[in-house]
Design a protein around this motif. Structure first.
Motif, PDB file in Angstrom:
ATOM      1  N   LYS A 291       7.421  31.087  14.749  1.00  0.00           N
ATOM      2  CA  LYS A 291       6.717  32.319  14.333  1.00  0.00           C
ATOM      3  C   LYS A 291       5.377  31.846  14.277  1.00  0.00           C
ATOM      4  O   LYS A 291       4.942  31.299  14.084  1.00  0.00           O
ATOM      5  N   PRO A 292       4.752  32.803  15.601  1.00  0.00           N
ATOM      6  CA  PRO A 292       2.822  32.150  15.228  1.00  0.00           C
ATOM      7  C   PRO A 292       2.946  31.958  14.163  1.00  0.00           C
ATOM      8  O   PRO A 292       1.420  31.158  13.725  1.00  0.00           O
ATOM      9  N   GLU A 293       2.769  32.814  13.030  1.00  0.00           N
ATOM     10  CA  GLU A 293       2.034  32.412  12.078  1.00  0.00           C
ATOM     11  C   GLU A 293       2.457  31.065  11.018  1.00  0.00           C
ATOM     12  O   GLU A 293       2.164  31.627  10.386  1.00  0.00           O
ATOM     13  N   ASP A 294       3.544  30.846  12.250  1.00  0.00           N
ATOM     14  CA  ASP A 294       3.930  29.606  11.043  1.00  0.00           C
ATOM     15  C   ASP A 294       3.014  28.395  11.048  1.00  0.00           C
ATOM     16  O   ASP A 294       2.959  26.959  11.500  1.00  0.00           O
ATOM     17  N   THR A 295       1.710  28.795  12.352  1.00  0.00           N
ATOM     18  CA  THR A 295       0.721  27.757  12.878  1.00  0.00           C
ATOM     19  C   THR A 295       0.006  27.480  11.801  1.00  0.00           C
ATOM     20  O   THR A 295       0.026  28.151  10.400  1.00  0.00           O
ATOM     21  N   ALA A 296      -0.332  25.616  11.511  1.00  0.00           N
ATOM     22  CA  ALA A 296      -0.640  25.275  10.071  1.00  0.00           C
ATOM     23  C   ALA A 296      -0.662  24.197  10.261  1.00  0.00           C
ATOM     24  O   ALA A 296       0.211  23.233  10.605  1.00  0.00           O
ATOM     25  N   VAL A 297      -1.252  23.602   9.316  1.00  0.00           N
ATOM     26  CA  VAL A 297      -1.606  21.884   9.577  1.00  0.00           C
ATOM     27  C   VAL A 297      -0.659  21.908   7.811  1.00  0.00           C
ATOM     28  O   VAL A 297      -0.878  22.333   7.465  1.00  0.00           O
ATOM     29  N   TYR A 298       0.861  21.216   8.241  1.00  0.00           N
ATOM     30  CA  TYR A 298       1.373  20.439   7.494  1.00  0.00           C
ATOM     31  C   TYR A 298       1.392  19.278   6.882  1.00  0.00           C
ATOM     32  O   TYR A 298       1.392  18.246   7.605  1.00  0.00           O
ATOM     33  N   TYR A 299       1.398  18.972   5.374  1.00  0.00           N
ATOM     34  CA  TYR A 299       0.976  18.207   4.270  1.00  0.00           C
ATOM     35  C   TYR A 299       2.707  17.641   4.037  1.00  0.00           C
ATOM     36  O   TYR A 299       3.325  18.069   3.251  1.00  0.00           O
ATOM     37  N   CYS A 300       3.363  16.797   3.245  1.00  0.00           N
ATOM     38  CA  CYS A 300       3.526  15.886   2.437  1.00  0.00           C
ATOM     39  C   CYS A 300       3.578  15.448   0.941  1.00  0.00           C
ATOM     40  O   CYS A 300       2.668  14.979   1.528  1.00  0.00           O
ATOM     41  N   ALA A 301       4.250  16.299   0.265  1.00  0.00           N
ATOM     42  CA  ALA A 301       3.562  15.667  -0.838  1.00  0.00           C
ATOM     43  C   ALA A 301       4.916  14.823  -1.739  1.00  0.00           C
ATOM     44  O   ALA A 301       6.001  15.813  -1.761  1.00  0.00           O
ATOM     45  N   ALA A 302       4.424  13.323  -2.456  1.00  0.00           N
ATOM     46  CA  ALA A 302       5.013  13.247  -3.810  1.00  0.00           C
ATOM     47  C   ALA A 302       4.988  13.091  -5.154  1.00  0.00           C
ATOM     48  O   ALA A 302       3.546  12.820  -5.339  1.00  0.00           O
ATOM     49  N   ASP A 303       5.785  13.252  -5.665  1.00  0.00           N
ATOM     50  CA  ASP A 303       5.243  13.650  -7.696  1.00  0.00           C
ATOM     51  C   ASP A 303       6.197  12.630  -8.087  1.00  0.00           C
ATOM     52  O   ASP A 303       8.322  13.364  -8.483  1.00  0.00           O
TER      53      ASP A 303
ATOM     54  N   GLN B 292       0.788  -1.050   0.235  1.00  0.00           N
ATOM     55  CA  GLN B 292       0.045  -0.107  -0.094  1.00  0.00           C
ATOM     56  C   GLN B 292       0.868   1.250  -0.291  1.00  0.00           C
ATOM     57  O   GLN B 292       1.954   1.175   0.751  1.00  0.00           O
ATOM     58  N   VAL B 293       0.382   2.435  -0.630  1.00  0.00           N
ATOM     59  CA  VAL B 293       1.250   2.899  -0.667  1.00  0.00           C
ATOM     60  C   VAL B 293       1.191   4.305   0.419  1.00  0.00           C
ATOM     61  O   VAL B 293      -0.519   4.609   0.059  1.00  0.00           O
ATOM     62  N   GLN B 294       1.740   4.873   1.192  1.00  0.00           N
ATOM     63  CA  GLN B 294       1.049   5.642   1.576  1.00  0.00           C
ATOM     64  C   GLN B 294       2.437   6.566   2.277  1.00  0.00           C
ATOM     65  O   GLN B 294       3.734   6.658   2.159  1.00  0.00           O
ATOM     66  N   LEU B 295       1.896   8.081   2.133  1.00  0.00           N
ATOM     67  CA  LEU B 295       2.955   9.124   3.260  1.00  0.00           C
ATOM     68  C   LEU B 295       2.379   9.719   4.693  1.00  0.00           C
ATOM     69  O   LEU B 295       0.905   9.635   4.895  1.00  0.00           O
ATOM     70  N   VAL B 296       3.055   9.719   5.423  1.00  0.00           N
ATOM     71  CA  VAL B 296       2.748   9.797   6.680  1.00  0.00           C
ATOM     72  C   VAL B 296       3.587  10.777   7.026  1.00  0.00           C
ATOM     73  O   VAL B 296       5.154  10.544   7.587  1.00  0.00           O
ATOM     74  N   GLU B 297       3.313  11.772   7.826  1.00  0.00           N
ATOM     75  CA  GLU B 297       3.850  12.984   8.820  1.00  0.00           C
ATOM     76  C   GLU B 297       3.507  12.884  10.061  1.00  0.00           C
ATOM     77  O   GLU B 297       2.456  12.479  10.694  1.00  0.00           O
ATOM     78  N   SER B 298       4.757  13.197  10.581  1.00  0.00           N
ATOM     79  CA  SER B 298       4.614  13.869  12.669  1.00  0.00           C
ATOM     80  C   SER B 298       5.535  14.466  12.551  1.00  0.00           C
ATOM     81  O   SER B 298       6.084  15.263  11.852  1.00  0.00           O
ATOM     82  N   GLY B 299       5.816  14.268  14.059  1.00  0.00           N
ATOM     83  CA  GLY B 299       6.333  15.751  14.706  1.00  0.00           C
ATOM     84  C   GLY B 299       6.144  16.984  14.895  1.00  0.00           C
ATOM     85  O   GLY B 299       6.696  17.797  15.648  1.00  0.00           O
ATOM     86  N   GLY B 300       4.859  17.209  14.401  1.00  0.00           N
ATOM     87  CA  GLY B 300       4.003  18.553  14.623  1.00  0.00           C
ATOM     88  C   GLY B 300       3.140  18.598  16.217  1.00  0.00           C
ATOM     89  O   GLY B 300       4.327  18.086  16.822  1.00  0.00           O
ATOM     90  N   GLY B 301       3.445  19.305  17.039  1.00  0.00           N
ATOM     91  CA  GLY B 301       2.985  19.397  17.760  1.00  0.00           C
ATOM     92  C   GLY B 301       2.499  20.879  18.550  1.00  0.00           C
ATOM     93  O   GLY B 301       2.268  21.771  17.425  1.00  0.00           O
ATOM     94  N   LEU B 302       3.035  21.776  19.764  1.00  0.00           N
ATOM     95  CA  LEU B 302       3.182  22.676  20.366  1.00  0.00           C
ATOM     96  C   LEU B 302       3.937  23.481  20.505  1.00  0.00           C
ATOM     97  O   LEU B 302       4.933  22.401  21.481  1.00  0.00           O
ATOM     98  N   VAL B 303       4.559  24.312  20.235  1.00  0.00           N
ATOM     99  CA  VAL B 303       6.110  24.716  20.496  1.00  0.00           C
ATOM    100  C   VAL B 303       5.762  26.319  20.484  1.00  0.00           C
ATOM    101  O   VAL B 303       5.006  27.367  19.920  1.00  0.00           O
ATOM    102  N   GLN B 304       6.468  27.153  21.622  1.00  0.00           N
ATOM    103  CA  GLN B 304       7.008  28.495  21.633  1.00  0.00           C
ATOM    104  C   GLN B 304       7.451  29.132  21.065  1.00  0.00           C
ATOM    105  O   GLN B 304       8.803  28.539  19.723  1.00  0.00           O
ATOM    106  N   PRO B 305       7.199  30.276  20.504  1.00  0.00           N
ATOM    107  CA  PRO B 305       8.077  31.158  19.876  1.00  0.00           C
ATOM    108  C   PRO B 305       9.096  31.188  19.502  1.00  0.00           C
ATOM    109  O   PRO B 305       9.511  31.538  20.990  1.00  0.00           O
ATOM    110  N   GLY B 306      10.776  30.751  18.624  1.00  0.00           N
ATOM    111  CA  GLY B 306      11.336  31.395  18.897  1.00  0.00           C
ATOM    112  C   GLY B 306      11.735  29.497  18.870  1.00  0.00           C
ATOM    113  O   GLY B 306      12.842  29.198  19.062  1.00  0.00           O
ATOM    114  N   GLY B 307      11.328  28.678  19.199  1.00  0.00           N
ATOM    115  CA  GLY B 307      11.481  27.231  19.134  1.00  0.00           C
ATOM    116  C   GLY B 307      11.492  26.590  18.002  1.00  0.00           C
ATOM    117  O   GLY B 307      11.469  26.937  17.091  1.00  0.00           O
ATOM    118  N   SER B 308      11.884  25.275  17.626  1.00  0.00           N
ATOM    119  CA  SER B 308      11.895  24.151  16.610  1.00  0.00           C
ATOM    120  C   SER B 308      11.053  22.858  16.807  1.00  0.00           C
ATOM    121  O   SER B 308      11.079  22.825  17.754  1.00  0.00           O
TER     122      SER B 308
END
Length: 131
Positions: A87-99, A1-17
């Motif tokens: 930064k707060p403006e980086d807040t979003a759902v992040y997706y990866c895609a393959a082509d 089955q072809v699948q892409l799975v993202e991970s590593g997101g979460g809550l972080v303070q401004p300036g964090g990584s």
């Protein structure tokens, strides 16, 4: 089955990584151009960063240049997005895609948005930058 799975997101303070991972199953990532995209509430999806299929060339949105780094880990069939100085403006759902072709990389940070039916897409991981 072809699948892409993202991970590593979460809550972080401004300036964090955070480091996001895009892991593939059912196909080999180094045969594909890979892109990271994000969508914040009430906003259009935008390209964040992409890495080319053959020569490893990269593209970044102006808003993340110097803060984000995309990299392949072929041994683990994974692509990472290292995000620093968040930064707060980086807040979003992040997706990866393959082509397997050239469109995703060519249009990575343009205003043209590829359909989710083009290539392979993951389900997304939430990144929240807040104090």
């Amino acid at each position: 089955q072809v699948q892409l799975v993202e991970s590593g997101g979460g809550l972080v303070q401004p300036g964090g990584s955070l480091r996001l991972s895009c892991a593939a199953s059912g196909f080999t990532l180094d045969d594909y151009a890979i892109g990271w995209f994000r969508q914040a509430p009430g906003k259009e999806r935008e390209g964040v960063s992409c890495i080319g299929r053959s020569d490893g060339s990269t593209k970044y949105a102006d808003s993340v240049k110097g803060r984000f780094t995309i990299a392949r880990d072929n041994a683990n069939n994974t692509v990472y997005l290292q995000m620093n100085s968040l930064k707060p403006e980086d807040t979003a759902v992040y997706y990866c895609a393959a082509d397997s072709g050239s469109l995703l990389f060519s249009l990575c940070v343009s205003t043209v948005r590829l359909s989710y039916e083009y290539g392979y897409w993951g389900q997304g991981t939430q990144v929240t930058v807040s104090s």
